[in-house]
Every structure is written in structure tokens, then in C-alpha cells.
Design a protein around this motif. Structure first.
Motif, PDB file in Angstrom:
ATOM      1  N   GLN A  13       0.819  -1.215   0.000  1.00 24.22           N
ATOM      2  CA  GLN A  13       0.000   0.000   0.000  1.00 24.22           C
ATOM      3  C   GLN A  13       0.849   1.261   0.000  1.00 24.22           C
ATOM      4  O   GLN A  13       1.845   1.349   0.714  1.00 24.22           O
ATOM      5  CB  GLN A  13      -0.929  -0.017   1.222  1.00 24.22           C
ATOM      6  CG  GLN A  13      -2.092   0.949   1.065  1.00 24.22           C
ATOM      7  CD  GLN A  13      -3.064   0.878   2.234  1.00 24.22           C
ATOM      8  OE1 GLN A  13      -2.693   1.147   3.367  1.00 24.22           O
ATOM      9  NE2 GLN A  13      -4.297   0.504   1.949  1.00 24.22           N
ATOM     10  N   SER A  14       0.425   2.255  -0.794  1.00 25.35           N
ATOM     11  CA  SER A  14       1.153   3.532  -0.821  1.00 25.35           C
ATOM     12  C   SER A  14       0.743   4.368   0.389  1.00 25.35           C
ATOM     13  O   SER A  14      -0.339   4.179   0.965  1.00 25.35           O
ATOM     14  CB  SER A  14       0.843   4.291  -2.100  1.00 25.35           C
ATOM     15  OG  SER A  14      -0.473   4.792  -2.069  1.00 25.35           O
ATOM     16  N   GLU A  15       1.593   5.311   0.749  1.00 21.75           N
ATOM     17  CA  GLU A  15       1.283   6.147   1.904  1.00 21.75           C
ATOM     18  C   GLU A  15       0.202   7.163   1.518  1.00 21.75           C
ATOM     19  O   GLU A  15      -0.868   7.217   2.124  1.00 21.75           O
ATOM     20  CB  GLU A  15       2.559   6.841   2.360  1.00 21.75           C
ATOM     21  CG  GLU A  15       2.399   7.481   3.708  1.00 21.75           C
ATOM     22  CD  GLU A  15       3.669   8.201   4.129  1.00 21.75           C
ATOM     23  OE1 GLU A  15       4.760   7.881   3.630  1.00 21.75           O
ATOM     24  OE2 GLU A  15       3.535   9.110   4.960  1.00 21.75           O
ATOM     25  N   LEU A  16       0.501   7.954   0.487  1.00 22.14           N
ATOM     26  CA  LEU A  16      -0.502   8.915   0.032  1.00 22.14           C
ATOM     27  C   LEU A  16      -1.580   8.152  -0.745  1.00 22.14           C
ATOM     28  O   LEU A  16      -1.263   7.257  -1.525  1.00 22.14           O
ATOM     29  CB  LEU A  16       0.176   9.951  -0.873  1.00 22.14           C
ATOM     30  CG  LEU A  16      -0.673  11.168  -1.223  1.00 22.14           C
ATOM     31  CD1 LEU A  16      -0.779  12.102  -0.030  1.00 22.14           C
ATOM     32  CD2 LEU A  16      -0.057  11.926  -2.400  1.00 22.14           C
ATOM     33  N   LEU A  17      -2.806   8.475  -0.528  1.00 22.40           N
ATOM     34  CA  LEU A  17      -3.950   7.905  -1.259  1.00 22.40           C
ATOM     35  C   LEU A  17      -4.253   6.427  -0.979  1.00 22.40           C
ATOM     36  O   LEU A  17      -5.220   5.881  -1.464  1.00 22.40           O
ATOM     37  CB  LEU A  17      -3.794   8.080  -2.781  1.00 22.40           C
ATOM     38  CG  LEU A  17      -3.578   9.500  -3.296  1.00 22.40           C
ATOM     39  CD1 LEU A  17      -3.347   9.471  -4.802  1.00 22.40           C
ATOM     40  CD2 LEU A  17      -4.774  10.376  -2.975  1.00 22.40           C
ATOM     41  N   GLN A  18      -3.370   5.789  -0.202  1.00 21.91           N
ATOM     42  CA  GLN A  18      -3.573   4.362   0.109  1.00 21.91           C
ATOM     43  C   GLN A  18      -3.879   3.502  -1.116  1.00 21.91           C
ATOM     44  O   GLN A  18      -4.810   2.690  -1.116  1.00 21.91           O
ATOM     45  CB  GLN A  18      -4.689   4.196   1.151  1.00 21.91           C
ATOM     46  CG  GLN A  18      -4.356   4.826   2.484  1.00 21.91           C
ATOM     47  CD  GLN A  18      -5.474   4.652   3.511  1.00 21.91           C
ATOM     48  OE1 GLN A  18      -6.316   3.770   3.418  1.00 21.91           O
ATOM     49  NE2 GLN A  18      -5.486   5.517   4.514  1.00 21.91           N
ATOM     50  N   ASN A  19      -3.093   3.697  -2.178  1.00 20.54           N
ATOM     51  CA  ASN A  19      -3.240   2.826  -3.356  1.00 20.54           C
ATOM     52  C   ASN A  19      -2.794   1.406  -3.014  1.00 20.54           C
ATOM     53  O   ASN A  19      -1.727   1.220  -2.439  1.00 20.54           O
ATOM     54  CB  ASN A  19      -2.338   3.309  -4.504  1.00 20.54           C
ATOM     55  CG  ASN A  19      -2.962   4.400  -5.318  1.00 20.54           C
ATOM     56  OD1 ASN A  19      -3.109   5.517  -4.835  1.00 20.54           O
ATOM     57  ND2 ASN A  19      -3.312   4.095  -6.559  1.00 20.54           N
ATOM     58  N   ASN A  20      -3.584   0.434  -3.405  1.00 19.15           N
ATOM     59  CA  ASN A  20      -3.195  -0.955  -3.197  1.00 19.15           C
ATOM     60  C   ASN A  20      -2.619  -1.549  -4.470  1.00 19.15           C
ATOM     61  O   ASN A  20      -3.337  -1.730  -5.447  1.00 19.15           O
ATOM     62  CB  ASN A  20      -4.406  -1.788  -2.769  1.00 19.15           C
ATOM     63  CG  ASN A  20      -4.888  -1.415  -1.386  1.00 19.15           C
ATOM     64  OD1 ASN A  20      -4.079  -1.281  -0.458  1.00 19.15           O
ATOM     65  ND2 ASN A  20      -6.191  -1.227  -1.226  1.00 19.15           N
ATOM     66  N   ALA A  21      -1.320  -1.851  -4.448  1.00 21.63           N
ATOM     67  CA  ALA A  21      -0.729  -2.644  -5.522  1.00 21.63           C
ATOM     68  C   ALA A  21      -1.027  -4.102  -5.176  1.00 21.63           C
ATOM     69  O   ALA A  21      -0.991  -4.485  -4.009  1.00 21.63           O
ATOM     70  CB  ALA A  21       0.771  -2.417  -5.575  1.00 21.63           C
ATOM     71  N   VAL A  22      -1.348  -4.907  -6.182  1.00 18.78           N
ATOM     72  CA  VAL A  22      -1.712  -6.297  -5.932  1.00 18.78           C
ATOM     73  C   VAL A  22      -0.722  -7.223  -6.620  1.00 18.78           C
ATOM     74  O   VAL A  22      -0.425  -7.045  -7.808  1.00 18.78           O
ATOM     75  CB  VAL A  22      -3.145  -6.593  -6.443  1.00 18.78           C
ATOM     76  CG1 VAL A  22      -3.552  -8.020  -6.089  1.00 18.78           C
ATOM     77  CG2 VAL A  22      -4.139  -5.588  -5.884  1.00 18.78           C
ATOM     78  N   VAL A  23      -0.233  -8.184  -5.868  1.00 26.43           N
ATOM     79  CA  VAL A  23       0.718  -9.173  -6.376  1.00 26.43           C
ATOM     80  C   VAL A  23       0.021 -10.535  -6.388  1.00 26.43           C
ATOM     81  O   VAL A  23      -0.508 -10.964  -5.362  1.00 26.43           O
ATOM     82  CB  VAL A  23       1.958  -9.227  -5.453  1.00 26.43           C
ATOM     83  CG1 VAL A  23       2.835 -10.416  -5.785  1.00 26.43           C
ATOM     84  CG2 VAL A  23       2.744  -7.921  -5.523  1.00 26.43           C
ATOM     85  N   VAL A  24       0.005 -11.178  -7.553  1.00 25.13           N
ATOM     86  CA  VAL A  24      -0.607 -12.508  -7.655  1.00 25.13           C
ATOM     87  C   VAL A  24       0.488 -13.496  -8.046  1.00 25.13           C
ATOM     88  O   VAL A  24       1.160 -13.305  -9.060  1.00 25.13           O
ATOM     89  CB  VAL A  24      -1.726 -12.542  -8.722  1.00 25.13           C
ATOM     90  CG1 VAL A  24      -2.448 -13.893  -8.694  1.00 25.13           C
ATOM     91  CG2 VAL A  24      -2.712 -11.397  -8.526  1.00 25.13           C
ATOM     92  N   GLN A  25       0.684 -14.522  -7.236  1.00 28.80           N
ATOM     93  CA  GLN A  25       1.744 -15.477  -7.531  1.00 28.80           C
ATOM     94  C   GLN A  25       1.324 -16.478  -8.592  1.00 28.80           C
ATOM     95  O   GLN A  25       0.238 -17.049  -8.514  1.00 28.80           O
ATOM     96  CB  GLN A  25       2.161 -16.214  -6.250  1.00 28.80           C
ATOM     97  CG  GLN A  25       2.990 -15.331  -5.337  1.00 28.80           C
ATOM     98  CD  GLN A  25       3.474 -16.066  -4.096  1.00 28.80           C
ATOM     99  OE1 GLN A  25       2.974 -15.824  -2.998  1.00 28.80           O
ATOM    100  NE2 GLN A  25       4.416 -16.974  -4.263  1.00 28.80           N
ATOM    101  N   GLY A  26       2.202 -16.629  -9.593  1.00 27.74           N
ATOM    102  CA  GLY A  26       1.955 -17.592 -10.657  1.00 27.74           C
ATOM    103  C   GLY A  26       3.038 -18.662 -10.653  1.00 27.74           C
ATOM    104  O   GLY A  26       3.762 -18.814  -9.668  1.00 27.74           O
ATOM    105  N   GLN A  27       3.164 -19.418 -11.767  1.00 23.95           N
ATOM    106  CA  GLN A  27       4.144 -20.519 -11.823  1.00 23.95           C
ATOM    107  C   GLN A  27       5.570 -19.987 -11.833  1.00 23.95           C
ATOM    108  O   GLN A  27       6.420 -20.434 -11.079  1.00 23.95           O
ATOM    109  CB  GLN A  27       3.928 -21.367 -13.091  1.00 23.95           C
ATOM    110  CG  GLN A  27       2.502 -21.796 -13.374  1.00 23.95           C
ATOM    111  CD  GLN A  27       1.890 -22.567 -12.217  1.00 23.95           C
ATOM    112  OE1 GLN A  27       2.600 -23.213 -11.441  1.00 23.95           O
ATOM    113  NE2 GLN A  27       0.584 -22.479 -12.057  1.00 23.95           N
ATOM    114  N   ALA A  28       5.815 -19.003 -12.695  1.00 21.77           N
ATOM    115  CA  ALA A  28       7.204 -18.580 -12.906  1.00 21.77           C
ATOM    116  C   ALA A  28       7.510 -17.213 -12.310  1.00 21.77           C
ATOM    117  O   ALA A  28       8.647 -16.770 -12.321  1.00 21.77           O
ATOM    118  CB  ALA A  28       7.493 -18.556 -14.414  1.00 21.77           C
ATOM    119  N   GLY A  29       6.510 -16.562 -11.781  1.00 23.21           N
ATOM    120  CA  GLY A  29       6.712 -15.221 -11.244  1.00 23.21           C
ATOM    121  C   GLY A  29       5.365 -14.625 -10.917  1.00 23.21           C
ATOM    122  O   GLY A  29       4.358 -15.338 -10.864  1.00 23.21           O
ATOM    123  N   VAL A  30       5.341 -13.320 -10.702  1.00 22.03           N
ATOM    124  CA  VAL A  30       4.087 -12.716 -10.243  1.00 22.03           C
ATOM    125  C   VAL A  30       3.482 -11.766 -11.271  1.00 22.03           C
ATOM    126  O   VAL A  30       4.177 -11.177 -12.095  1.00 22.03           O
ATOM    127  CB  VAL A  30       4.280 -11.944  -8.910  1.00 22.03           C
ATOM    128  CG1 VAL A  30       4.912 -12.846  -7.856  1.00 22.03           C
ATOM    129  CG2 VAL A  30       5.098 -10.669  -9.096  1.00 22.03           C
TER     130      VAL A  30
END
Ligand SMILES: [Zn+2]
Length: 273
Positions: A13-30
Motif C-alpha cells: 500500500q502507498s502512503e498517500l492515497l492508500q493505493n493498493n498494488a496487488v501481487v498474484v503469484q503464478g508458476q514462474a513469477g508474479v
């Protein structure tokens, strides 16, 4: 800091604006959705991932607003997808000779100096009607709808019970309607978008909004209802007891300005038609 919100799904989460970056795990990377804002935050995310032995294999931007289309070289050179409309919007932005100066002007002053624009908006459009993100990981369904911004898409990761809502269903931001440009009705568009999300809500265990806090299944319908009530109040003249409009949280006072601006633009567009 990465926080796990479901099996194989993490947020940053970012500090300003509380943006949520989302990471999804896959086979070889995200897969990385809406990476974040400042240099420090993007580098922090890249470091967190590499400490976990993970690399980014693909990106996705939920919609063509500045805070969802940033990138950093440390995240790697990978395809960064969006809907065809989202990509077209960004291509148009970047086609202006002075796009960078214009983009810089639109940044919040607190972070304008620290927001990297070199890789801003380099989105690969997926053909209209593409139903899932092409990558080697759990199926991520793309659900495009007309609310908020051109080519806005929610993502449904069915196997993980996760809905990534983009700029909707937030506990900090009221619904922000798309431009009132006369060719469509942004109020009706928003209500359509909410119905689309509602149709998907039943299998959702974890809702990740673009800004603010993640919530569980018990809150999903309440968030939808809260957004719908806000849009109805806006449409019907603005009497509004939405707690987000008068937030006691420091730094969020300007949500009431967003609300006042929307009321005004809606009134103007009605007078014009
Ligand atoms: Zn946003």
C-alpha cells in the motif's frame, strides 16, 4: 511491506492515497496490478519481491488514471496489460509532445518530485472482449464495465476468491464518476458498473479496492450498497450522509471537495442538456 490477503495474493500500500498494488503469484513469477506511486515505494516493492525470490512476469493496470499506470525499471521489462480502451487512452496522452509536463502538473504536490514518469502509461491493450489475463498463473478474469474511467476493469481471481475492484468499493474514496462530456451518462454508467460487481460478489472472500482497506466477504455487499447510495444521492440532489465525505481521517478532508465538484458538474451538465 507486502501483506498477504489470500493464498498467493499480496498487497503493497502507498502512503498517500492508500493505493493498493496487488501481487498474484503464478508458476514462474508474479502478476503485478497497479504497482504504486513513488520511486521509494516502487523500489521497496521490487526489493520485497526479490527478497522472496519472486520476479514480475506481467503487469496490469485497472484503468487509465495516473496512480494506476506507473512503473519502475526495477520491476523489470515485462508486458503491462490493460483493456484496449485503457491502452488507447494512454497512447493518446503520450502522443502529446508535452505529455510529461502535463502529467507532472496533475500529480499531487506532496509526491510530484518523487513520482517516476519515464515508464508512465506504457500499456499493452488486450483485444476488446479478452476474458482473462494471458499469463502462467491462476486464472484472472477481466471484467470491463463503464464506471469511473474509460476501459476500467475489475479482476476476479476465482481460485483465490479475490476481487480486485480498481477505483470502486473503497472505504476512503466516494465513487468518482467519469467525465461529464455529454456523450454518455456517467451516473447510469456507474450504476451499471456496480451491478456488474454485484453479479460477481457471491464467490468473493476478499475484496481489494484500489484505495483503502481490504475487506472480507461479510463487507462486500455493504460496500456495493454504500457506493450505490452515494451515486443515488448525487443523482437526486446531493443530500448525503456518506461518512467518507466528511472523513475524520487526517489527509482525507478533500473527499468533500470531490463530492462538491461532482455535484456542481452534474448540475451544469443538466442545465446544458
Ligand atoms: Zn485511483
Amino acid at each position: 511491506m507486502l501483506t498477504q490477503v489470500a493464498e498467493g495474493v499480496l498487497i503493497h500500500q502507498s502512503e498517500l492515497l492508500q493505493n493498493n498494488a496487488v501481487v498474484v503469484q503464478g508458476q514462474a513469477g508474479v502478476l503485478l496490478v497497479d504497482p504504486g506511486l513513488t520511486d521509494d515505494e516502487l523500489t521497496c516493492l521490487a526489493n520485497d519481491l526479490s527478497e522472496m525470490g519472486l520476479s514480475v512476469v506481467a503487469g496490469f493496470s485497472t484503468h487509465p488514471d495516473w496512480d494506476h499506470v506507473l512503473w519502475h525499471a526495477d520491476l523489470g521489462e515485462v508486458p503491462r496489460y490493460g483493456t484496449a480502451r485503457c491502452a488507447a487512452d494512454m497512447r493518446e496522452v503520450r502522443s502529446n509532445a508535452d505529455w510529461k509536463a502535463r502529467a507532472a502538473e496533475g500529480l499531487p504536490p506532496e509526491i510530484a518530485e518523487e513520482t517516476p514518469l519515464d515508464l508512465y502509461g506504457l500499456i499493452t491493450g488486450l483485444p476488446a472482449g479478452t476474458v482473462q489475463i494471458p499469463w502462467d498463473g491462476p486464472e484472472v478474469r477481466i471484467v470491463e464495465h463503464p464506471a469511473h474511467a474509460p476501459g476500467h476493469a475489475a479482476l476476479l481471481i476465482g481460485e483465490r476468491g479475490v476481487l480486485v475492484a480498481g477505483d470502486m468499493l473503497s472505504d476512503v474514496f466516494v465513487p468518482m464518476l467519469d467525465d461529464f462530456n455529454g456523450t454518455h451518462d456517467p451516473v447510469e454508467d456507474y450504476l451499471v458498473g456496480l451491478r456488474v460487481l454485484e453479479d460477481m460478489a457471491d464467490g468473493v472472500d476478499v475484496l481489494i479496492p484500489g484505495h483503502g482497506s481490504v475487506c472480507g466477504a461479510d463487507q462486500v455487499h455493504a460496500r456495493i450498497e454504500q457506493d450505490r447510495a452515494y451515486v443515488h444521492a448525487l443523482r437526486d440532489g446531493g443530500v448525503c450522509d456518506d461518512p467518507r465525505v466528511n472523513s475524520p481521517q487526517p489527509g482525507w478532508e478533500w473527499v468533500s471537495d470531490i463530492h462538491a465538484g461532482q455535484l456542481q458538474r452534474l448540475a451544469q451538465s443538466r442545465r446544458a442538456s
